[in-house]
Enzyme design. Sequence first.
Site, PDB file in Angstrom:
ATOM      1  N   ALA A 141       0.875  -1.152  -0.026  1.00 34.37           N
ATOM      2  CA  ALA A 141      -0.067   0.026  -0.086  1.00 34.37           C
ATOM      3  C   ALA A 141       0.932   1.239  -0.077  1.00 34.37           C
ATOM      4  O   ALA A 141       2.144   1.108   0.441  1.00 34.37           O
ATOM      5  CB  ALA A 141      -0.857   0.146   1.248  1.00 34.37           C
ATOM      6  N   LYS A 142       0.348   2.554  -0.228  1.00 35.94           N
ATOM      7  CA  LYS A 142       1.188   3.569  -0.259  1.00 35.94           C
ATOM      8  C   LYS A 142       1.843   3.975   0.895  1.00 35.94           C
ATOM      9  O   LYS A 142       2.923   4.544   0.862  1.00 35.94           O
ATOM     10  CB  LYS A 142       0.059   4.828  -0.380  1.00 35.94           C
TER      11      LYS A 142
END
Length: 298
Positions: free
Chosen positions: A235-236
């Site tokens: 994920a970011k």
Amino acid sequence: MTAAGRFAPSPSGELHVGNLRTAILAWLFARSTGRAFLLRVEDLDRARAGAEEEQLRDLAAIGVSWDGAVVRQTDREPLYATAIERLTGAGLSYECFCTRREIQEAPSAPHAPQGAYPGTCRNLGDAERAAKRAVRPAALRLRAEVAQATVLDVLHGSFTGVVDDFVLRRNDGVTAYNLAVVVDDAAQGVDQVVRGDDLLPSTPRQAYLASLLHIPVPEYAHVPLVLNADGARLAKRDGAVTLADLAAAGVPVDRVRDALLASLGLPAGALHQALTFFDPAVLPREPWVWAGVGGRDA
Ligand code: GLU
């Protein structure tokens, strides 16, 4: 219509290396089989201003090329409405007034698989429906006549999963993903769907819907996701995982591309050079753990 593969990102933010790896795989699957490659922006939900431009820029930078104009789902509502009318005309839809919470709290029907819609609104009478309409707008659900379906996947073989009365149109009027994806793939001539294996469980629903709409079911290949060092889906928040962040850390796009190709057992260099070596039969079947690529100080 030419046979085609596609990549269909949701423009909710920048693509990370996991998304880019899936895009490279979809491109390799399509191009190595002589297919066209299409890009569809799935912007019915979760769109962030500017994200589409960033995504297209990053795909081009990594060497993923596409044919024809980019298609946006928000331009295609009439197509979805026609499909929904066909299903409704055949008695294959019904209005549902349940909130998420009501669904969670409803006792599940006997033998119903976990996560399946419990069928609360499936057999409402006219009077009940009218009373509920006065309180809340309705979503539209499929009246499924099966409880499961089996699909064939290039990497997973035969996969059987739940088919329930899934949502076709949400109660805010927006077409649901499962309907849009099936209608779009058919309308665009997509006969090969390559995407992350988080979507494998939805695939029996989509294949069943295709059969109801008399649409051919595409070939499916669900590819492993990229994980972070803790084994969770990338994920970011996992640090420098977008091309922009990596560039800021001194990692040029070609190095990122080569790292992604290496993770697939493919040689470094432009994507078209990897085509000769691409063989789905020997693709890694396990998720790949992103451990970063050395920056300018590495
Ligand atoms: N838009 C979906 C996503 O970004 C992908 C849908 C698909 O490839 O079928 O997760």
